[in-house]
Design a protein around this motif. Structure first.
Motif, mmCIF file in Angstrom:
data_model
loop_
_atom_site.group_PDB
_atom_site.id
_atom_site.type_symbol
_atom_site.label_atom_id
_atom_site.label_comp_id
_atom_site.label_asym_id
_atom_site.label_seq_id
_atom_site.Cartn_x
_atom_site.Cartn_y
_atom_site.Cartn_z
ATOM 1 N N ASP A 221 33.617 -11.920 -22.455
ATOM 2 C CA ASP A 221 33.472 -12.516 -21.131
ATOM 3 C C ASP A 221 34.768 -12.284 -20.354
ATOM 4 N N PHE A 222 34.688 -11.461 -19.308
ATOM 5 C CA PHE A 222 35.838 -11.192 -18.456
ATOM 6 C C PHE A 222 35.673 -11.823 -17.069
ATOM 7 N N GLY A 223 34.889 -12.891 -16.996
ATOM 8 C CA GLY A 223 34.720 -13.578 -15.730
ATOM 9 C C GLY A 223 33.562 -13.015 -14.917
ATOM 10 N N VAL A 224 33.451 -13.502 -13.686
ATOM 11 C CA VAL A 224 32.380 -13.065 -12.787
ATOM 12 C C VAL A 224 32.988 -12.569 -11.484
ATOM 13 N N THR A 225 32.264 -11.694 -10.813
ATOM 14 C CA THR A 225 32.733 -11.156 -9.540
ATOM 15 C C THR A 225 32.657 -12.219 -8.445
ATOM 16 N N ARG A 226 33.448 -12.006 -7.408
ATOM 17 C CA ARG A 226 33.315 -12.833 -6.211
ATOM 18 C C ARG A 226 31.900 -12.683 -5.655
ATOM 19 N N ALA A 227 31.327 -13.778 -5.197
ATOM 20 C CA ALA A 227 29.947 -13.748 -4.723
ATOM 21 C C ALA A 227 29.791 -12.867 -3.484
ATOM 22 N N ASP A 228 30.862 -12.743 -2.683
ATOM 23 C CA ASP A 228 30.745 -11.988 -1.429
ATOM 24 C C ASP A 228 30.758 -10.479 -1.642
ATOM 25 N N LEU A 229 31.136 -10.000 -2.810
ATOM 26 C CA LEU A 229 31.231 -8.555 -3.031
ATOM 27 C C LEU A 229 29.862 -7.896 -3.078
ATOM 28 N N PHE A 230 28.935 -8.472 -3.842
ATOM 29 C CA PHE A 230 27.633 -7.843 -4.068
ATOM 30 C C PHE A 230 26.453 -8.745 -3.710
ATOM 31 N N GLY A 231 26.749 -9.928 -3.215
ATOM 32 C CA GLY A 231 25.671 -10.835 -2.836
ATOM 33 C C GLY A 231 25.474 -11.983 -3.795
ATOM 34 N N ARG A 232 26.002 -11.866 -4.981
ATOM 35 C CA ARG A 232 26.012 -12.967 -5.951
ATOM 36 C C ARG A 232 27.037 -12.658 -7.022
ATOM 37 N N GLU A 233 27.406 -13.648 -7.790
ATOM 38 C CA GLU A 233 28.335 -13.435 -8.894
ATOM 39 C C GLU A 233 27.653 -12.626 -9.994
ATOM 40 N N ILE A 234 28.357 -11.602 -10.488
ATOM 41 C CA ILE A 234 27.849 -10.784 -11.599
ATOM 42 C C ILE A 234 28.874 -10.845 -12.728
ATOM 43 N N PRO A 235 28.449 -11.135 -13.956
ATOM 44 C CA PRO A 235 29.421 -11.214 -15.059
ATOM 45 C C PRO A 235 29.969 -9.842 -15.441
ATOM 46 N N ILE A 236 31.254 -9.808 -15.759
ATOM 47 C CA ILE A 236 31.919 -8.613 -16.288
ATOM 48 C C ILE A 236 31.992 -8.810 -17.803
ATOM 49 N N LEU A 237 31.278 -7.966 -18.564
ATOM 50 C CA LEU A 237 31.097 -8.244 -19.985
ATOM 51 C C LEU A 237 31.557 -7.124 -20.915
ATOM 52 N N GLY A 238 32.045 -6.014 -20.347
ATOM 53 C CA GLY A 238 32.526 -4.932 -21.194
ATOM 54 C C GLY A 238 33.699 -4.220 -20.547
ATOM 55 N N VAL A 239 34.728 -3.949 -21.329
ATOM 56 C CA VAL A 239 35.904 -3.213 -20.836
ATOM 57 C C VAL A 239 36.426 -2.338 -21.971
ATOM 58 N N ALA A 240 36.751 -1.094 -21.646
ATOM 59 C CA ALA A 240 37.393 -0.195 -22.615
ATOM 60 C C ALA A 240 38.076 0.923 -21.853
ATOM 61 N N GLY A 241 39.221 1.367 -22.349
ATOM 62 C CA GLY A 241 39.859 2.553 -21.809
ATOM 63 C C GLY A 241 38.921 3.737 -21.893
ATOM 64 N N ASP A 242 39.115 4.710 -20.998
ATOM 65 C CA ASP A 242 38.108 5.765 -20.873
ATOM 66 C C ASP A 242 37.834 6.507 -22.177
ATOM 67 N N GLN A 243 38.855 6.825 -22.945
ATOM 68 C CA GLN A 243 38.614 7.603 -24.167
ATOM 69 C C GLN A 243 37.938 6.778 -25.250
ATOM 70 N N GLN A 244 38.277 5.505 -25.306
ATOM 71 C CA GLN A 244 37.595 4.641 -26.275
ATOM 72 C C GLN A 244 36.154 4.382 -25.851
ATOM 73 N N ALA A 245 35.916 4.265 -24.547
ATOM 74 C CA ALA A 245 34.542 4.101 -24.066
ATOM 75 C C ALA A 245 33.716 5.337 -24.410
ATOM 76 N N ALA A 246 34.317 6.524 -24.275
ATOM 77 C CA ALA A 246 33.608 7.751 -24.645
ATOM 78 C C ALA A 246 33.326 7.794 -26.142
ATOM 79 N N THR A 247 34.240 7.278 -26.946
ATOM 80 C CA THR A 247 34.010 7.217 -28.397
ATOM 81 C C THR A 247 32.792 6.351 -28.708
ATOM 82 N N VAL A 248 32.672 5.230 -28.019
ATOM 83 C CA VAL A 248 31.493 4.372 -28.174
ATOM 84 C C VAL A 248 30.254 5.094 -27.658
#
Length: 495
Positions: A221-248
């Motif tokens: 859980d990396f929090g939720v977006t500001r509601a004004d950005l996309f129309g509602r809060e959206i949870p941020i649930l995955g993060v990885a550096g680009d090379q590790q994301a490619a490994t996944v």
């Protein structure tokens, strides 16, 4: 809410890709942004450009899909690693341009730290080498250079982050100051054996701990977006550096599996499971991913210039108008000419780690032209990849079945991939989905959201588009590789 929005913030552009619940791409948007070169070997980005292009492409991808924010279950973020930002916690304003991973301005500081004998301690704890590539010395440079920055940092007024942290800060309106284990592992400040910021390294570089983000798993859980950005809060649930994301995304979940990503640079990772394998060949020991508090490690080799060499043909030499032209040129190149390009534009990466070296071209004749330059550029990526895999095999032993999974923009070139297989003497597998960086972080976000299966089941869905097998005579392969090694040795000797 069955869609996942993957934000892929890269070195030269930002992209947003919307995936459905089956992890099939639905829509995407991409926007380039300027690169700044204030001095030789220095590379910077305007932090406002990073944020604006991410926000803009995310909105564009959603609009093109014809869906609303209520249809998006989660956001995943993947990013260029090591790029370093410093900003004011109260205003969110950066104190300086972002210092990009390619930047070499701290080379003399790294040399001084090596000469003082600090590299063995840093390598043992972080898995990294003392090189300007990593965030630690970049952050020290900012604290040393920006007036009053270190005192303000000690008072807790400033925040440091890699690009993922900067984006999360902006997406959440400053409510979340966090990173994931893979990005933390690239700062040269994080003890990857103990999974914590390292106090001794922080003291060595005089970096206040108050600057640092909280480190979380890749699916968390990396929090939720500001509601004004996309129309509602959206949870941020995955993060990885680009090379590790490619490994996944390449489903390299088992020890000995290898992948190589060809973007601006080239990055090869070899999964070593729960073993933190120290390299005897100047590779990096790093975190591949961390799920449910369990760390999986990798050996990594980093090449600074891969796709960037094609950009140089286009923008520097202006002998092509698009990357796609290189394949036709390479096919037409004179086989009697052996032009070798060592693209050390910002130094040599693994396994050499020579930041002061600059590029060189060998074997030019009066008849050398665009075709020979294009072939040499594509071959340079294959040669450098073999350098990495030779070092990996020396550290790890025979790497599984020897198959290399590839992804990134350059893998669209059949010619380049066939040469890669030829010079490696090993199969090269190109997946059906080559944008595996975005796919990987979309999977991580979907896993945390409960929309995706465990890694083993995800791996069963990995699909091969084409396998390239070696067709070059073994004697010719070794002759060509020996010529490459001589060229690299000559280039380093001239530095």
């Amino acid at each position: 809410m069955s869609h996942i929005l993957a934000i892929d913030q890269g070195t030269t552009s930002s992209r947003a890709i919307l995936f459905d619940q089956a992890l099939k791409p639905v829509t995407s948007a991409q926007e380039e942004f300027p690169q700044y070169y204030p001095a030789s070997g220095w590379v910077e980005h305007d932090p406002a450009d990073l944020w604006a292009t991410v926000a803009g492409t995310a909105r564009a991808a959603i609009e093109r899909a014809g869906i609303g924010a209520e249809d998006i279950a989660a956001i995943g973020i993947t990013n260029q690693r090591e790029t370093t930002l410093l900003w004011d916690r109260s205003t969110g304003q950066p104190l300086h341009n972002a210092i990009v991973w390619q930047d070499r301005r701290t080379a003399s500081l790294c040399t001084a730290l090596k000469e003082a004998g600090h590299e063995p301690m840093i390598t043992a704890r972080t898995g990294l080498l003392l090189d300007p590539y990593f965030s630690g010395t970049k952050l020290k440079w900012l604290l040393d250079t920006v007036g009053g920055a270190r005192d303000r940092a000690r008072r807790g007024e400033l925040a440091f982050g890699t690009v993922d942290t900067w984006l999360m800060w902006n997406l959440t309106g400053g409510r979340v100051h966090a990173t994931d284990a893979t990005n933390a592992a690239r700062t040269m400040l994080y003890n990857i054996a103990e999974n914590r910021w390292d106090d001794e390294i922080l003291a060595l570089l005089d970096i206040p701990a108050a600057l640092l983000p909280e480190v979380r798993d890749c699916a968390a859980d990396f929090g939720v977006t500001r509601a004004d950005l996309f129309g509602r809060e959206i949870p941020i649930l995955g993060v990885a550096g680009d090379q590790q994301a490619a490994t996944v995304g390449q489903a390299c979940f088992h020890p000995s599996m290898m992948k190589s990503t060809y973007g601006t640079g080239c990055f090869a990772l070899l999964n070593t499971g729960d073993q933190m394998v120290p390299s005897q060949n100047r590779l990096l020991t790093t975190i591949a991913y961390r799920l449910n508090g369990q760390t999986t490690y990798a050996l990594e080799g980093s090449i600074f210039i891969a796709g960037a060499v094609v950009q140089w043909l286009r923008d520097g030499l202006q002998i092509i108008r698009s990357a796609a032209e290189t394949q036709g040129l390479a096919e037409r190149a004179d086989p009697a000419q052996e032009v070798i390009l060592v693209p050390a534009f910002t130094g040599l990466g693994a396994p050499w780690w020579r930041p002061e070296v600059r590029g060189a071209i060998y074997g030019l004749t009066r008849n050398s032209g665009p075709a020979e330059f294009a072939r040499a550029a594509l071959q340079s990526v294959g040669y450098q990849t073999r350098d990495l895999l030779e070092a990996m095999r020396a550290d790890w032993g025979a790497a599984g079945d020897g198959v290399l999974r590839v992804d990134g923009g350059m893998v669209a070139s059949d010619w380049a991939m066939q040469f890669l297989s030829d010079i490696l003497g090993a199969p090269v597998d190109r997946p059906s989905v080559t944008e595996t960086t975005a796919l990987g972080v979309a999977y991580l976000a979907g896993l945390q959201a409960g929309l995706q299966p465990p890694p083993e089941d995800f791996a069963n869905n990995w699909a091969l588009e084409r396998r390239f097998v070696p067709g070059m005579d073994p004697g010719l392969r070794e002759k060509k590789y020996a010529a490459w090694k001589r060229a690299v040795a000559a280039t380093m000797a001239a530095a």
